[in-house]
Design an enzyme around this catalytic site. Structure first.
Site, PDB file in Angstrom:
ATOM      1  N   HIS A   1      -0.728  -2.390   0.111  1.00 36.54           N
ATOM      2  CA  HIS A   1      -1.185  -2.135   1.485  1.00 36.54           C
ATOM      3  C   HIS A   1      -2.198  -0.984   1.559  1.00 36.54           C
ATOM      4  CE1 HIS A   1       1.525  -4.999   3.200  1.00 36.54           C
ATOM      5  NE2 HIS A   1       2.612  -4.353   2.793  1.00 36.54           N
TER       6      HIS A   1
ATOM      7  N   ASP B   1       3.855 -10.964  -3.070  1.00 33.99           N
ATOM      8  CA  ASP B   1       4.738 -10.238  -2.157  1.00 33.99           C
ATOM      9  C   ASP B   1       4.828 -10.991  -0.826  1.00 33.99           C
ATOM     10  OD1 ASP B   1       5.742  -7.090  -1.853  1.00 33.99           O
ATOM     11  OD2 ASP B   1       5.146  -7.987   0.052  1.00 33.99           O
TER      12      ASP B   1
ATOM     13  N   ASP C   1      10.352  -9.599  -2.626  1.00 37.19           N
ATOM     14  CA  ASP C   1      10.912  -9.689  -1.280  1.00 37.19           C
ATOM     15  C   ASP C   1      10.772 -11.094  -0.697  1.00 37.19           C
ATOM     16  OD1 ASP C   1       8.170  -9.357  -1.198  1.00 37.19           O
ATOM     17  OD2 ASP C   1       8.185  -7.803   0.343  1.00 37.19           O
TER      18      ASP C   1
ATOM     19  N   TYR D   1      13.442  -5.007  -1.676  1.00 38.47           N
ATOM     20  CA  TYR D   1      14.096  -3.814  -1.162  1.00 38.47           C
ATOM     21  C   TYR D   1      15.546  -3.726  -1.595  1.00 38.47           C
ATOM     22  CZ  TYR D   1       9.554  -3.472   0.523  1.00 38.47           C
ATOM     23  OH  TYR D   1       8.189  -3.390   0.515  1.00 38.47           O
TER      24      TYR D   1
END
Length: 344
Positions: A159, A195, A284, A323
């Protein structure tokens, strides 16, 4: 598979994240790495520490003023007497000026942040430096040997744009690794982002370039962070036209549909004649991930690894999301083992 991790990645110990209107314990935490390291250990994988590569590889893709801000933000924030962590609360929105960087650290936070969930804390800059060292050690191993490598990067990176942080990311590890490979003589590098969230930062860094093909499979930004990036009509500009490929997918997307998009992305990578594959490895996409909405199960990550091996390219895996559910380590190891099984 040669694997790298820096213990300095733990130096970022954030206490707060803005999530659904409340300050909560951050989903991105050092315990994520413990889960992966435990699974690697059980699989008999030896983990090595990277060397220090300095700031030059960072400055090859990030704005110098932005890097200086990250290095000094925590000290500047503390010097004003604030008690909490540094969290932005204002941005140069559409109706405001975006051509000035304020002197106030509060204004600078808004200028350099793309979202409010990611705080800057003591140790953030040191952890970001350690994370990019991990990425660089992995790519250097692959460049030198042709063998695959895994960088257990923390914080993640995809990001982080040229001059913005957010989504738990500060330095864009995949972009730094890709640029390092280009500097070492590679003609064109593919960055494949699997992702759940769109790699907006990687896209922004390479959007006008033809020496990096960026392909991203992710949750539809109409309903998924980062919302303002990752649509299918974002295909690159200028020299980079056609070298940016997005596959936005709705919540609940089946594994079969996701794999069909992956096959298309791998075909695009082959057509572009890339000579190195950098995988932004976010696990994730697992059905049990707390902030995602895809349907992968453990065995599907083995299949993913095998599909990536079919690309036939020297490959570097760099950790992104996934996570603190107990399955994160299993899923990472399954990708790596699936890749190695397919390569023989």
């Amino acid at each position: 598979m040669r694997t790298f991790f820096s213990e300095d990645s733990r130096r970022r110990q954030a206490r707060s994240e803005l999530h659904d209107g409340a300050l909560v314990a951050p989903f991105e935490c050092p315990e994520r790495m413990d889960l992966v390291l435990s699974a690697l250990n059980q699989a008999g994988v030896e983990v090595q520490a990277p060397k220090e590569y300095g700031l030059a590889p960072v400055l090859a893709v990030h704005d110098a003023g932005y890097v200086a801000f990250l290095e000094t933000c925590w000290q500047a924030w503390q010097s004003t007497g604030r008690q909490g962590e540094a969290i932005p609360n204002i941005w140069p929105a559409r109706t405001m000026r975006g051509d000035r960087i304020p002197q106030s650290v509060s204004g600078q936070l808004g200028y350099y942040a793309l979202a409010a969930e990611t705080s800057i804390t003591e140790g953030t800059f040191a952890a970001a430096m350690a994370s990019k060292n991990t990425a660089l050690a992995a790519v250097e191993h692959t460049l030198a040997s042709g063998e695959p490598a895994f960088g257990l990067c923390r914080p993640p990176g995809h990001h982080a744009a040229m001059d913005q942080f957010g989504g738990y990311c500060f330095f864009n590890n995949a972009a730094i690794a890709a640029q390092h490979a280009l500097n070492a003589g590679k003609r064109r590098v593919a960055v494949l982002d699997v992702d759940f969230h769109h790699g907006n930062g990687t896209q922004q860094i390479f959007y006008r370039r033809a020496d990096v093909l960026f392909a991203s499979l992710h949750g539809d930004p109409d309903v998924t962070f980062p919302y303002f990036s990752g649509y299918a009509d974002e295909t690159g500009e200028g020299p980079g036209a056609g070298f940016n490929v997005n596959y936005p997918l709705p919540p609940g997307t089946s594994v079969a549909t996701w794999m069909a998009a992956l096959d298309d992305a791998l075909a695009r990578i082959q057509q572009a004649e890339c000579d190195l594959l950098v995988v932004s490895l976010g696990v994730d996409i697992f059905e049990g991930d707390p902030i995602s909405a895809f349907t992968f199960q453990h065995a599907d990550f083995i299949t993913l690894g095998k599909r990536l091996a079919d690309a036939g390219l020297p490959s570097v895996f760099l950790m992104e999301g996934g996570y603190a559910v107990e399955d994160i380590g299993v899923n990472v190891v399954n990708v790596l083992q699936g890749f190695q099984q397919a390569r023989g």
